[in-house]
Design an enzyme around this catalytic site. Structure first.
Site, short mmCIF file in Angstrom:
data_model
loop_
_atom_site.label_atom_id
_atom_site.label_comp_id
_atom_site.label_asym_id
_atom_site.label_seq_id
_atom_site.Cartn_x
_atom_site.Cartn_y
_atom_site.Cartn_z
N LYS A 14 -41.28 -5.96 18.89
CA LYS A 14 -40.84 -7.30 19.29
C LYS A 14 -39.32 -7.36 19.17
CE LYS A 14 -41.91 -12.12 17.95
NZ LYS A 14 -42.81 -12.95 17.10
N SER A 25 -48.11 -16.28 15.29
CA SER A 25 -47.47 -15.53 16.38
C SER A 25 -47.91 -14.09 16.54
CB SER A 25 -45.95 -15.58 16.22
OG SER A 25 -45.46 -16.85 16.56
N SER A 36 -45.72 -16.21 19.41
CA SER A 36 -44.46 -15.80 20.01
C SER A 36 -44.38 -14.30 20.34
CB SER A 36 -43.30 -16.14 19.07
OG SER A 36 -43.39 -15.43 17.86
#
Lengths: 472, 67
Positions: free
Chosen positions: A81, A181, A157
């Site tokens: 990420k 997330s 997310s």
């Protein structure tokens, strides 16, 4: 040469194939890059592909051929990420606001550990800006789309990691979880994701969202794969003041533990009876409970009171902590450089008082004691991960919807508990359902072995989105 | 019991105090969501945890020993 269609589905299978000489890391990497080239324009998982991926794969092949085996991630295509600092690629947090100097030339603790494992870092993956909010088409970043239905959200997310794992662009990746997330994208994209105990994995070198809630965790197709990743990233580091100085387990050594005698609690109020809960999502989790019972688990109904308030306390805590970080930029002309959803979400914190924040921490103490008491009666809790299937993307920007809906993930960030999201079937529209198994602090091994036991008798985690099949 | 409030006035004052330069359209959205947010925050003040200690942490920092 391995074609994209022939890519092993899991890290478990790929690492076995590598050691059997059936495939090389270079072939795995080439196939994964081919899949990125074929699909990424439509699903929007990558911010930047790592130009050094081939070189890392060749090194892994050479090391394995020479008898240097760094473990199950060695030679595996892997994604990060883009909120984790990487010394050789820029870190953006999916934002125009993050100072390019932040994290430049530095690896986060988790990046360091992933590198040391010999994994092939395929690139930096899309996320919700600063790990919150919804995508903004007016900003110069890819719009992530759910590979099961491109009109739907992949959740956030850690959206890019979720998409990349589901489509086989990577075999494993890293997400972060402050209110759901890791688990939300794992649920929406149909794979496994582990939110770790607060402090289990150091978060130094990761841009913060909620200081007292943030966690860094594995996302992969199976519980076995998540255990392999956790073996690499768990453990204390003095650079993170919140990192727990607790011994780590060998999460793969205990993976076959099974669920015989495991006490599974179903917290009925809120988690199973909320009016906004999709009955299909609820029934899927009931079916997981039945399956675990058939494997020897002891299932009972329990209560975790005031979990509705826990959702609000988690949100208030997260947003307040986030605004302290972003206030210098948000309280300036840079306000409009944030995505519209990001600024409208974090900006909500300005509407709370300092007393509200402290009161949320008083509730947190109370809720933590109730939860700790409950966890003497059961070993794990079983709940839905999400209240329904992935929503249509255009609905994601409606704040009233987010306020109205229950959160089945946020309460466990407030508690700091570990929680594992497991694929649990499909809706009539062909979208994934997900079950969440929650444990006491540092019970990751128990969750992973329970998830593994479930995945030995089901194959939801092995299902691939039609968009991938069509490409074959 | 929370007192009645003017959401528009309150939200504008809070955003201004925080230095947040929201547009008029954005301010209207904040005003619209404010009652639900306020209600959620008010629900935190319940008698059940009236005397609970907050989950905050602070460790006094010792000075570095002189070398």
């Amino acid at each position: 040469m391995t074609s994209p269609r022939q890519l092993p589905l899991t890290i478990e299978e790929a690492q076995a194939a590598l050691r059997a000489g059936d495939v090389t890391s270079s072939e795995l990497t080439e196939a994964a890059l081919a899949r990125v080239a074929e699909l990424d324009e439509r699903v929007g998982a990558f911010l930047e592909v790592n130009a050094a991926a081939h070189e890392q794969a060749a090194r892994a092949d050479a090391e394995l051929a020479a008898g240097t085996d760094r473990g199950p991630l060695h030679g595996i295509p892997f994604g990060l990420k883009d909120i984790l600092a990487t010394r050789d690629q820029p870190t953006t947090a999916n934002s125009l606001v993050l100072d390019p100097a932040w994290g430049a030339g530095t690896d986060s603790v988790v990046t360091e550990r992933i590198r040391e494992s010999g994994a092939v870092i395929m690139g930096k993956l899309v996320l919700s800006e600063f790990a919150i909010g919804a995508p903004d088409a007016n900003k110069p970043f890819p719009i992530p789309r759910n590979p099961w239905d491109l009109n739907r959200s992949p959740a956030g997310s850690s959206s890019g990691t979720g998409i990349a794992v589901a489509t086989g662009m990577v075999l494993g990746g890293i997400g972060t979880d402050t209110g759901g997330s890791v688990r939300g994208p794992a649920a929406a994209n149909g794979h496994t994701g582990l939110k770790v105990t607060f402090g289990r994995v150091p978060k130094w070198g990761v841009t913060p969202l909620g200081y007292s809630l943030d966690s860094v965790g594995p996302m992969a197709r199976s519980a076995w794969d998540c255990a392999a990743i956790l073996n690499v990233i768990a453990g204390h580091d003095p650079r993170d003041a919140d990192a727990a100085d607790e011994p780590t387990d060998d999460y793969l050594a205990g993976i076959e533990h099974g669920v015989e005698g495991l006490r599974v609690g179903l917290p009925r109020p809120y988690f199973f009876d909320h009016p906004e809960l999709d009955t299909g999502a609820r029934d899927a989790v009931e079916a997981v409970a039945d399956q675990l019972a058939s494997l020897g688990a002891v299932v009972s109904e329990v209560e975790l009171p005031h979990s509705d308030i826990a959702k609000d306390a988690n949100t208030l805590t997260m947003l307040s902590e986030a605004l302290t970080y972003h206030r210098p930029d948000m309280g300036s002309e840079r306000w409009s450089e944030y995505g519209s959803s990001t600024r409208m979400t974090i900006g909500r914190a300005a509407l709370f008082s300092a007393a509200d924040y402290v009161q949320a921490q008083r509730f947190r103490s109370w809720y933590a004691r109730r939860a700790a008491q409950l966890m003497t009666e059961v070993d794990v809790l079983l709940t839905p991960t999400s209240p329904g299937i992935a929503p249509v993307s255009s609905e994601m920007t409606d704040p009233a919807r987010r306020i109205r809906q229950p959160s089945y993930t946020g309460p466990f960030n407030l508690l700091g508990y570990p929680a594992l999201a497991l694929p649990a079937g499909f809706s009539p529209e062909g979208l994934p359902y997900s079950a969440q198994v929650v444990g006491a602090p540092f019970a990751e091994g128990l969750l992973l072995s329970a998830g593994h036991a479930y995945q030995q008798v089901t194959d939801w985690h092995r299902c691939v989105p039609p968009i991938v099949e069509q490409e074959g | 019991m929370p007192q009645p409030y003017d959401a528009d006035l309150t939200v504008r004052a809070l955003l201004e105090a925080a230095g947040i330069p929201a547009s008029e359209d954005e301010t209207a959205k904040f005003v619209e969501m404010y009652p639900a947010l306020r209600s959620g925050a008010d629900a935190l003040y319940a008698d059940e945890w009236r005397y609970e200690e907050p989950a905050l942490r602070f460790t006094p920092l010792r000075p570095e020993p002189r070398s």
